[in-house]
Design an enzyme around this catalytic site. Structure first.
Site, PDB file in Angstrom:
ATOM      1  N   ILE A 157       0.831  -1.204   0.000  1.00 47.75           N
ATOM      2  CA  ILE A 157       0.000   0.000   0.000  1.00 47.75           C
ATOM      3  C   ILE A 157       0.867   1.256   0.000  1.00 47.75           C
ATOM      4  CG2 ILE A 157      -1.631   1.376   1.353  1.00 47.75           C
ATOM      5  CD1 ILE A 157      -2.964  -0.961  -0.050  1.00 47.75           C
ATOM      6  N   GLU A 158       1.943   1.253   0.773  1.00 44.64           N
ATOM      7  CA  GLU A 158       2.754   2.458   0.900  1.00 44.64           C
ATOM      8  C   GLU A 158       3.537   2.797  -0.375  1.00 44.64           C
ATOM      9  OE1 GLU A 158       2.631   4.756   2.812  1.00 44.64           O
ATOM     10  OE2 GLU A 158       2.505   4.262   4.924  1.00 44.64           O
ATOM     11  N   THR A 159       4.187   1.795  -0.975  1.00 39.11           N
ATOM     12  CA  THR A 159       5.082   2.111  -2.097  1.00 39.11           C
ATOM     13  C   THR A 159       5.003   1.102  -3.238  1.00 39.11           C
ATOM     14  OG1 THR A 159       6.957   0.883  -1.152  1.00 39.11           O
ATOM     15  CG2 THR A 159       6.744   3.218  -0.539  1.00 39.11           C
TER      16      THR A 159
END
Length: 330
Positions: free
Chosen positions: A129-131
């Site tokens: 989700i983050e990167t």
């Protein structure tokens, strides 16, 4: 008597002086206001122990970046519905990639599981989700971004603290200034740590003598596991689950501040999606409905609160939880 007559004149002169000072402040250009603000920041940084050498290198040729402010005002967490937010983050490709990376990095995840109580599926979902598993870490220069957000009035105190922590990272030679890159909001690395989180929780999990959450997956995921553990993550509990809520449900029971036993939620008519009973576990849970009663509903446990400490957005926390569930399916 003379003093009494002079008193209104003295008060008038004092008020006139204040008016002139006020007009003088208003007459400052935006560039001059920023310069005054930056000088004050430098004094605070020097007073906190950050070297003049670091400040001279990091705080030069700066001005507020308009694009950063535009990004802050148009965050997807603020403008997208939950379904739109999830659709842009959870798809078949990301689920399959997460499962593949979980298999390929089984030794790393086995070691993480031995050292921390955080489930592997949660760590890899955060990474995704983050990167997008490290592929989109951001190329924005961290210091100018944080300078802009610290100068802006919306969350100036928070971003001023993060800016000072970013300068400490440079000053301690933990990350070179020209490598301080990430998101528009100042987050860095494969799991997007803010500077304060980096200083407190980032670690050298691959034991190569340096902390590198940008290039080392082991350092990034080890740091993420360390952070969630220190926040109080519980191994034997999931984050939560999507649930069915009766149409006549009392809306006053919604929200993180209304926690009941799972058996009590069952008595109130809450069921799993599909209609089956809730788990028999006797933990406590809260009901959240990010888009209101007409939207989707989730019964969330204490681990969910730790995801909110990571990013204070229900949509973010739910997206991590749902992606973790999908990646963890056999």
């Amino acid at each position: 008597m003379c003093r009494i007559r002079l008193l209104p004149l003295v008060i008038g002169l004092f008020l006139f002086s204040l008016l002139l000072q006020s007009e003088s402040c208003l007459a400052l250009t935006e560039a001059e206001k920023f310069s005054v603000w930056l000088d004050d920041l430098k004094k605070e940084a020097l007073g906190s122990g950050i070297s003049e050498e670091t400040l001279d290198a990091a705080l030069v040729d700066l001005s507020p970046v308009k694009k950063i402010i535009e990004s802050d005002r148009s965050q997807p967490e603020l403008r997208q519905t939950l379904n739109d937010y999830l659709a842009s983050r959870i798809n078949r490709s990301r689920i399959e990639t997460g499962r593949r990376l979980l298999r390929e990095n089984w030794r790393l995840f086995a070691e993480l599981s031995r050292n921390y109580p955080v489930q592997s599926r949660v760590l890899i979902a955060l990474w995704g989700i983050e990167t997008d598993f490290g592929r989109n870490q951001g190329t924005v220069a961290i210091v100018p971004a944080l300078v802009t957000l610290a100068y802006d009035a919306r969350r100036s105190d928070y971003f001023r603290r993060e800016l000072l922590n970013a300068l400490r990272i440079v000053d301690k030679k933990l990350i070179p200034l020209d490598h301080m890159q990430g998101s528009w909001a100042g987050a860095m690395g494969q799991v997007q740590f803010m500077p304060s989180v980096y200083l407190q929780y980032a670690l050298d999990f691959d034991r190569d003598g340096k902390i590198d959450i940008r290039h080392s997956t082991a350092d990034a995921l080890g740091s993420a596991a360390n952070y969630l553990t220190r926040l109080g993550w519980t191994k034997n509990w999931n984050w939560g689950r999507e649930v069915y809520v009766p149409k006549d449900f009392d809306p006053d029971l919604n929200g993180l501040d209304r926690r009941l036993r799972i058996s009590d939620w069952h008595k109130l008519g809450i069921r799993r999606i599909g209609g089956s009973d809730l788990p028999k576990a006797e933990g406590r849970a809260a009901l959240i409905r990010p888009d209101g009663p007409a939207g989707r509903s989730f019964l969330v446990y204490e681990n969910y609160d730790k995801l909110l400490r990571w990013n204070r957005s229900h949509k973010f926390a739910i997206s991590v939880g749902l992606l973790a569930d999908e990646i963890g399916k056999p």
